[in-house]
Design a protein around this motif. Structure first.
Motif, PDB file in Angstrom:
ATOM      1  N   ALA A  20      11.468 -25.842  22.311  1.00  0.00           N
ATOM      2  CA  ALA A  20      10.347 -24.643  21.656  1.00  0.00           C
ATOM      3  C   ALA A  20       9.727 -24.589  22.917  1.00  0.00           C
ATOM      4  N   SER A  21       9.292 -25.646  23.378  1.00  0.00           N
ATOM      5  CA  SER A  21       8.519 -25.133  25.137  1.00  0.00           C
ATOM      6  C   SER A  21       8.983 -23.819  25.827  1.00  0.00           C
ATOM      7  N   GLY A  22      10.326 -24.918  26.179  1.00  0.00           N
ATOM      8  CA  GLY A  22      10.856 -22.859  27.221  1.00  0.00           C
ATOM      9  C   GLY A  22      11.160 -21.604  26.014  1.00  0.00           C
ATOM     10  N   MET A  23      11.543 -21.516  25.062  1.00  0.00           N
ATOM     11  CA  MET A  23      11.580 -20.197  24.495  1.00  0.00           C
ATOM     12  C   MET A  23      10.132 -19.872  24.614  1.00  0.00           C
ATOM     13  N   LEU A  24       9.205 -20.767  24.495  1.00  0.00           N
ATOM     14  CA  LEU A  24       7.443 -19.916  23.756  1.00  0.00           C
ATOM     15  C   LEU A  24       7.249 -19.740  25.558  1.00  0.00           C
ATOM     16  N   LEU A  25       7.626 -20.145  27.173  1.00  0.00           N
ATOM     17  CA  LEU A  25       7.845 -19.905  27.946  1.00  0.00           C
ATOM     18  C   LEU A  25       8.039 -18.527  28.594  1.00  0.00           C
ATOM     19  N   LEU A  26       9.069 -17.938  27.981  1.00  0.00           N
ATOM     20  CA  LEU A  26      10.492 -16.910  28.166  1.00  0.00           C
ATOM     21  C   LEU A  26       9.699 -15.823  27.393  1.00  0.00           C
ATOM     22  N   GLY A  27       9.241 -15.945  26.143  1.00  0.00           N
ATOM     23  CA  GLY A  27       7.850 -15.302  24.974  1.00  0.00           C
ATOM     24  C   GLY A  27       7.362 -14.569  25.239  1.00  0.00           C
ATOM     25  N   LEU A  28       6.215 -15.853  26.410  1.00  0.00           N
ATOM     26  CA  LEU A  28       4.591 -16.046  27.144  1.00  0.00           C
ATOM     27  C   LEU A  28       4.873 -14.856  28.047  1.00  0.00           C
ATOM     28  N   SER A  29       6.311 -15.182  28.957  1.00  0.00           N
ATOM     29  CA  SER A  29       6.483 -14.527  30.685  1.00  0.00           C
ATOM     30  C   SER A  29       6.660 -13.010  29.847  1.00  0.00           C
ATOM     31  N   ALA A  30       7.765 -12.580  28.866  1.00  0.00           N
ATOM     32  CA  ALA A  30       8.303 -11.523  28.479  1.00  0.00           C
ATOM     33  C   ALA A  30       7.114 -10.426  27.646  1.00  0.00           C
ATOM     34  N   GLY A  31       6.523 -11.488  27.340  1.00  0.00           N
ATOM     35  CA  GLY A  31       5.589 -10.277  26.758  1.00  0.00           C
ATOM     36  C   GLY A  31       4.170  -9.737  28.330  1.00  0.00           C
ATOM     37  N   ALA A  32       3.940 -11.463  29.159  1.00  0.00           N
ATOM     38  CA  ALA A  32       3.314 -10.258  30.148  1.00  0.00           C
ATOM     39  C   ALA A  32       3.596  -9.589  31.038  1.00  0.00           C
ATOM     40  N   GLY A  33       5.424  -8.953  31.377  1.00  0.00           N
ATOM     41  CA  GLY A  33       6.109  -8.406  31.821  1.00  0.00           C
ATOM     42  C   GLY A  33       5.961  -7.112  30.866  1.00  0.00           C
ATOM     43  N   LEU A  34       6.286  -6.804  30.458  1.00  0.00           N
ATOM     44  CA  LEU A  34       5.881  -5.397  29.256  1.00  0.00           C
ATOM     45  C   LEU A  34       4.048  -5.303  29.579  1.00  0.00           C
ATOM     46  N   SER A  35       3.493  -6.082  29.371  1.00  0.00           N
ATOM     47  CA  SER A  35       1.771  -6.148  29.512  1.00  0.00           C
ATOM     48  C   SER A  35       1.310  -5.305  30.743  1.00  0.00           C
ATOM     49  N   TRP A  36       2.517  -6.262  32.063  1.00  0.00           N
ATOM     50  CA  TRP A  36       1.884  -5.923  33.030  1.00  0.00           C
ATOM     51  C   TRP A  36       2.767  -3.914  33.873  1.00  0.00           C
ATOM     52  N   SER A  37       3.762  -3.770  32.976  1.00  0.00           N
ATOM     53  CA  SER A  37       4.692  -2.552  33.731  1.00  0.00           C
ATOM     54  C   SER A  37       3.446  -1.479  32.527  1.00  0.00           C
ATOM     55  N   ALA A  38       2.932  -1.825  31.139  1.00  0.00           N
ATOM     56  CA  ALA A  38       2.426  -0.607  30.592  1.00  0.00           C
ATOM     57  C   ALA A  38       1.106  -0.773  31.598  1.00  0.00           C
ATOM     58  N   LEU A  39       0.697  -1.427  32.127  1.00  0.00           N
ATOM     59  CA  LEU A  39      -0.241  -1.517  32.708  1.00  0.00           C
ATOM     60  C   LEU A  39      -1.108  -0.697  34.197  1.00  0.00           C
ATOM     61  N   ALA A  40       0.419  -0.664  34.860  1.00  0.00           N
ATOM     62  CA  ALA A  40       1.113   0.133  36.278  1.00  0.00           C
ATOM     63  C   ALA A  40       1.086   1.343  35.497  1.00  0.00           C
ATOM     64  N   LYS A  41       1.915   1.431  34.601  1.00  0.00           N
ATOM     65  CA  LYS A  41       1.668   3.116  34.035  1.00  0.00           C
ATOM     66  C   LYS A  41       0.640   3.517  33.941  1.00  0.00           C
ATOM     67  N   ARG A  42      -0.095   2.950  33.488  1.00  0.00           N
ATOM     68  CA  ARG A  42      -1.843   3.518  32.697  1.00  0.00           C
ATOM     69  C   ARG A  42      -2.064   3.988  34.327  1.00  0.00           C
ATOM     70  N   TRP A  43      -2.554   2.468  35.259  1.00  0.00           N
ATOM     71  CA  TRP A  43      -2.690   2.799  36.659  1.00  0.00           C
ATOM     72  C   TRP A  43      -2.711   4.234  37.686  1.00  0.00           C
ATOM     73  N   ARG A  44      -1.187   4.664  37.532  1.00  0.00           N
ATOM     74  CA  ARG A  44      -0.485   5.750  38.023  1.00  0.00           C
ATOM     75  C   ARG A  44      -0.764   6.526  37.071  1.00  0.00           C
ATOM     76  N   ARG A  45      -0.585   6.886  36.451  1.00  0.00           N
ATOM     77  CA  ARG A  45      -1.429   7.657  35.662  1.00  0.00           C
ATOM     78  C   ARG A  45      -2.369   8.161  36.175  1.00  0.00           C
ATOM     79  N   TRP A  46      -3.351   6.852  35.734  1.00  0.00           N
ATOM     80  CA  TRP A  46      -5.119   7.320  35.987  1.00  0.00           C
ATOM     81  C   TRP A  46      -5.175   7.853  37.648  1.00  0.00           C
TER      82      TRP A  46
END
Length: 111
Positions: free
Chosen positions: A83-109
């Motif tokens: 359970a803790s491994g899956m939680l960490l896997l989900g959190l890291s995937a979510g952080a990666g997606l949010s980071w890539s979205a933030l990077a796209k916004r930054w490049r556009r700005w």
């Protein structure tokens, strides 16, 4: 490294002309590696779960505890580890997606 060939018969590759093709290949390889990364992390979590459960079983047998108590502890530890491994896997995937979205916004700005 750009060196002139010493042999006039030697084939020259001319890689400068294929920059777009190389970029396409790199993009596909990066996409494939990103897709396979989740599977490899899941495998690692599964292996870690089995190792922790087997460690509890071996420790319980060495200490001479009752089998039911050993199995209960091993199942609890395995479930918590998974359970803790899956939680960490989900959190890291979510952080990666949010980071890539933030990077796209930054490049556009910036542009």
């Amino acid at each position: 490294m750009n060196r002139e060939t010493t042999n006039g018969v030697q084939f020259t590759l001319g890689l400068e002309r294929h920059v777009a093709l190389e970029q396409e290949i790199e993009a596909r390889v990066a996409e494939r590696a990103k897709a396979e990364a989740w599977l490899w992390r899941f495998r690692l979590i599964t292996i870690e779960t089995f190792m922790m459960a087997s460690l509890i079983v071996v420790a319980g047998l060495c200490l001479g505890k009752p089998i039911a108590e050993i199995l209960r502890a091993a199942i609890l530890v395995a479930a918590a580890c998974f359970a803790s491994g899956m939680l960490l896997l989900g959190l890291s995937a979510g952080a990666g997606l949010s980071w890539s979205a933030l990077a796209k916004r930054w490049r556009r700005w910036r542009s």
